[in-house]
Enzyme design. Structure first.
Site, PDB file in Angstrom:
ATOM      1  N   ARG A 153       7.249-109.093 -58.199  1.00  0.00           N
ATOM      2  CA  ARG A 153       7.073-109.420 -59.609  1.00  0.00           C
ATOM      3  C   ARG A 153       6.014-108.503 -60.174  1.00  0.00           C
ATOM      4  NH1 ARG A 153       4.444-114.087 -59.661  1.00  0.00           N
ATOM      5  NH2 ARG A 153       2.591-113.082 -60.526  1.00  0.00           N
ATOM      6  N   GLU A 169      -0.558-105.902 -62.442  1.00  0.00           N
ATOM      7  CA  GLU A 169      -0.443-105.683 -60.994  1.00  0.00           C
ATOM      8  C   GLU A 169       1.019-105.829 -60.585  1.00  0.00           C
ATOM      9  OE1 GLU A 169      -1.748-108.580 -58.187  1.00  0.00           O
ATOM     10  OE2 GLU A 169      -1.483-110.242 -59.575  1.00  0.00           O
ATOM     11  N   ASN A 171       3.178-107.531 -57.579  1.00  0.00           N
ATOM     12  CA  ASN A 171       3.129-108.433 -56.413  1.00  0.00           C
ATOM     13  C   ASN A 171       4.299-108.158 -55.493  1.00  0.00           C
ATOM     14  OD1 ASN A 171       0.864-110.296 -57.222  1.00  0.00           O
ATOM     15  ND2 ASN A 171       2.167-110.397 -59.028  1.00  0.00           N
ATOM     16  N   SER A 176       5.430-115.855 -57.024  1.00  0.00           N
ATOM     17  CA  SER A 176       5.804-117.231 -57.365  1.00  0.00           C
ATOM     18  C   SER A 176       6.584-117.334 -58.660  1.00  0.00           C
ATOM     19  CB  SER A 176       4.548-118.078 -57.576  1.00  0.00           C
ATOM     20  OG  SER A 176       3.677-117.926 -56.522  1.00  0.00           O
ATOM     21  N   LYS A 334      -3.992-103.746 -54.409  1.00  0.00           N
ATOM     22  CA  LYS A 334      -4.521-103.232 -55.682  1.00  0.00           C
ATOM     23  C   LYS A 334      -5.120-101.829 -55.498  1.00  0.00           C
ATOM     24  CE  LYS A 334      -5.096-107.796 -57.609  1.00  0.00           C
ATOM     25  NZ  LYS A 334      -4.153-108.383 -56.621  1.00  0.00           N
ATOM     26  N   LYS A 391     -11.792-105.885 -59.141  1.00  0.00           N
ATOM     27  CA  LYS A 391     -10.772-106.586 -58.339  1.00  0.00           C
ATOM     28  C   LYS A 391     -10.896-106.274 -56.860  1.00  0.00           C
ATOM     29  CE  LYS A 391      -7.137-106.821 -61.872  1.00  0.00           C
ATOM     30  NZ  LYS A 391      -5.673-106.676 -62.097  1.00  0.00           N
ATOM     31  N   GLU A 395      -4.930-111.693 -53.106  1.00  0.00           N
ATOM     32  CA  GLU A 395      -3.830-112.254 -53.904  1.00  0.00           C
ATOM     33  C   GLU A 395      -4.080-113.750 -54.052  1.00  0.00           C
ATOM     34  OE1 GLU A 395      -1.664-110.745 -55.465  1.00  0.00           O
ATOM     35  OE2 GLU A 395      -2.096-108.768 -54.635  1.00  0.00           O
ATOM     36  N   GLY A 396      -3.382-114.333 -55.026  1.00  0.00           N
ATOM     37  CA  GLY A 396      -3.429-115.794 -55.119  1.00  0.00           C
ATOM     38  C   GLY A 396      -4.259-116.273 -56.279  1.00  0.00           C
ATOM     39  N   ARG A 479       3.510-116.189 -68.459  1.00  0.00           N
ATOM     40  CA  ARG A 479       2.393-117.130 -68.287  1.00  0.00           C
ATOM     41  C   ARG A 479       1.483-117.003 -69.496  1.00  0.00           C
ATOM     42  NH1 ARG A 479      -0.057-115.330 -62.889  1.00  0.00           N
ATOM     43  NH2 ARG A 479       1.007-113.409 -63.443  1.00  0.00           N
TER      44      ARG A 479
HETATM   45  N1  LIG Z   1       1.425-121.382 -53.772  1.00  0.00           N
HETATM   46  C1  LIG Z   1       1.941-120.076 -53.502  1.00  0.00           C
HETATM   47  C2  LIG Z   1       1.265-119.124 -54.471  1.00  0.00           C
HETATM   48  C3  LIG Z   1       1.496-117.737 -54.026  1.00  0.00           C
HETATM   49  C4  LIG Z   1       0.748-116.825 -54.976  1.00  0.00           C
HETATM   50  O1  LIG Z   1      -0.422-117.029 -55.303  1.00  0.00           O
HETATM   51  N2  LIG Z   1       1.480-115.820 -55.464  1.00  0.00           N
HETATM   52  C5  LIG Z   1       0.872-114.863 -56.373  1.00  0.00           C
HETATM   53  C6  LIG Z   1       1.251-113.472 -55.996  1.00  0.00           C
HETATM   54  S1  LIG Z   1       0.568-113.109 -54.426  1.00  0.00           S
HETATM   55  C7  LIG Z   1       1.433-115.194 -57.718  1.00  0.00           C
HETATM   56  O2  LIG Z   1       2.627-115.041 -57.938  1.00  0.00           O
HETATM   57  N3  LIG Z   1       0.552-115.699 -58.578  1.00  0.00           N
HETATM   58  C8  LIG Z   1       0.956-116.033 -59.900  1.00  0.00           C
HETATM   59  C9  LIG Z   1       1.275-117.495 -59.944  1.00  0.00           C
HETATM   60  C10 LIG Z   1       0.189-118.220 -60.733  1.00  0.00           C
HETATM   61  O3  LIG Z   1      -0.013-117.842 -61.876  1.00  0.00           O
HETATM   62  O4  LIG Z   1      -0.396-119.123 -60.158  1.00  0.00           O
HETATM   63  C11 LIG Z   1       3.455-120.058 -53.705  1.00  0.00           C
HETATM   64  O5  LIG Z   1       3.891-120.391 -54.786  1.00  0.00           O
HETATM   65  O6  LIG Z   1       4.156-119.654 -52.766  1.00  0.00           O
HETATM   66 MG   LIG Z   2      -1.075-110.960 -57.537  1.00  0.00          MG
END
Ligand SMILES: N[C@H](CCC(=O)N[C@@H](CS)C(=O)NCCC(=O)O)C(=O)O
Ligand SMILES: [Mg+2]
Length: 503
Positions: A153, A169, A171, A176, A334, A391, A395-396, A479
């Site tokens: 994404r 960024e 991913n 997600s 990153k 940064k 991730e996360g 988002r």
């Molecule tokens: N709980 C885990 C979350 C996995 C996760 O954090 N993914 C990152 C990309 S690495 C991401 O997409 N972040 C944007 C979603 C947001 O805004 O919270 C899952 O769903 O498997």
């Molecule tokens: Mg990310």
């Protein structure tokens, strides 16, 4: 009757959203439809629709909500109506998807580039060092699996000052909200239809969103390429997972559309139950696994002991198709994003000049901190921290540094151990998108806030040796978060799930 919703949105094709045209919404002046405040009829309809269609997340105030499906659900936080977004910028983001897919795939095959670009980060960031070690071990043992699967994404913001679409960024692991994001699109189309012509909005301006189906399709095609009908798909998950329904949607679609079973295991369950067969095929118990899909393993928190690292290595050594494999995971760092923005680097990975121009045009300012000429940008960021984001390779969500903290952190990093810690970070231009009003709905309560939005474009990539099986855009995620909040992130509780109203 008062103003309809339509007049709150400028006519299609007017370019950037003029804040003034949405002024009424931002002042909380609720357009009246049939004497009922429009929000007071739309919100209950949206809440019931979300609950009936699996647009849900675990409710952290319910202690078992992250471990047992069906217990402690709450509707996912959403924006009541789609947010206006220029049509041209959306199609540009879509056009970039297959280019970034190919870029990641080519970078992932250049082991020297990955190892060298991350060589100094390795010294300052032990998590990245562990990933690099696994990468070297896999290279050393010889790659057992020529099938590559990417479910990416790429996130963008529309820079208000220039009108440019800039990449936040890319991913490459655990991207997600393919499922929940596409459900919000359906929710918004439903609400526009349900509120009748009085809303004045047109569902056709909310673009189709196939993210969940396209992610399931890619997993299924990778399963097929592997070629063992008895095989299952393994999803690597966390013990506690609020976002499990976004994950379960993919499992359900895999089974309903392709008859493929998906099993969920944590990394510690993988090491307890997993082993390699005589041809390095991956077994979990008696089941052979053809595809490993990581929805965990992207953060140091996922490796509380050596056994989780053993699990990661076992998976990478196996012939199962990883999504992502270790080199895709590293290619999404990153630091790599920042290295790719250096002059002349894209030329290493693309022949076509037009493609290079297109990709480069969405790069925001990106700087490394450990180069000889980094001093100048570090001084500038200390002087003007508001214009930058600091940064780490994490991730996360929740890991970036904004505002005045940027200068504090840089000053501290510079004076500690001669600045060796600077290599664990990159500096990025802070992007300021247009502020627009939105109705945010959390836990059944709505509020009208000034917000900014971040557009994620999903994409799927599948290559088996020389054969490129899939390379396409796969729907979107919007988002939307309160304009003055630094961190984004829905899971982190700052942003809501939204969709687009193309203008
Ligand atoms: N709980 C885990 C979350 C996995 C996760 O954090 N993914 C990152 C990309 S690495 C991401 O997409 N972040 C944007 C979603 C947001 O805004 O919270 C899952 O769903 O498997
Ligand atoms: Mg990310």
């Amino acid at each position: 009757t008062g103003m309809t919703l339509a007049s709150a949105y400028p006519p299609a094709g007017t370019g950037l959203v003029k804040h003034s045209e949405l002024e009424t919404l931002s002042q909380g002046v609720i357009p009246q439809v049939n004497d009922e405040p429009v929000v007071s009829v739309l919100v209950p309809e949206a809440l019931s629709w979300s609950s009936l269609h699996g647009l849900v997340v675990g409710n952290t105030s319910h202690e078992r909500s992250g471990t047992i499906p069906g217990v402690g659900l709450v509707h996912a936080p959403f924006s009541l109506l789609p947010s206006p977004f220029p049509r041209q910028a959306f199609s540009q983001a879509i056009e970039l998807a297959p280019l970034f897919n190919r870029l990641i795939d080519r970078v992932s095959q250049d082991a020297n580039f990955l190892q060298q670009a991350l060589a100094r980060t390795r010294k300052a960031d032990s998590f990245t060092a562990r990933l690099l070690d696994i990468h070297l071990q896999i290279l050393d043992k010889g790659v057992k699996q020529e099938i590559r699967l990417g479910l990416h994404r790429s996130d963008y913001m529309l820079d208000m000052a220039t009108g440019n679409l800039l990449q936040v960024e890319l991913n490459t692991i655990s991207s997600s909200f393919a499922a929940l994001g596409s459900l919000v699109t359906s929710l918004h189309r439903h609400l526009i239809n349900w509120s009748g012509d009085r809303s004045g909005l047109e569902a056709k301006n909310v673009p189709e969103n196939s993210a969940a189906d396209t992610f399931a399709e890619a997993l299924a095609l990778a399963w097929k390429e592997y070629g063992d009908n008895r095989a299952v798909v393994l999803m690597v998950v966390r013990e506690e997972e609020r976002n499990m329904y976004d994950q379960y949607w993919l499992a359900l679609k895999l089974f309903k559309s392709y008859g493929i079973k998906l099993i969920r295991k944590t990394l510690s369950q993988v090491i307890a139950e997993g082993k390699l067969g005589s041809n390095n095929e991956l077994f979990i118990g008696k089941q052979v696994v053809s595809v490993v899909y990581y929805r965990a393993g992207y953060s140091p928190d996922d490796y509380p002991s050596e056994s989780e690292w053993d699990a990661r290595l076992l998976l990478e050594l196996s012939t199962a198709v990883k999504c992502p494999n270790i080199s895709y995971h590293l290619a999404g760092a990153k630091k790599i994003q920042q290295e790719l923005a250096k002059p002349g680097i894209l030329e290493r990975f693309f022949e076509n000049k037009q493609e290079i121009v297109k990709v480069r045009s969405c790069f925001a300012g990106l700087w490394s901190l450990e180069d000889e000429n980094s001093d100048e940008i570090i001084k500038e960021a200390i002087r003007n921290p508001e214009g930058f984001v600091l940064k780490p390779q994490r991730e996360g969500g929740g890991n970036n540094t904004y505002g005045a903290d940027v200068s504090e952190k840089l000053i501290q990093l510079r004076k500690t151990d001669g600045g060796v810690g600077l290599a664990a970070y990159i500096l990025m231009q802070r992007i300021f998108p247009a502020v627009h009003p939105a109705y945010l709905v959390h836990d059944g309560i709505w509020s009208c806030k000034e917000t900014i939005s971040e557009l994620g474009i999903f994409s799927t990539y599948l290559r088996n040796g020389k054969k490129e099986v899939l390379n396409k855009e796969a729907g979107y995620l919007l988002r939307t978060k309160v304009a003055d909040s630094n961190e984004g992130g829905v899971a982190a509780g700052y942003a809501v799930l939204d969709s687009l109203y193309l203008i």
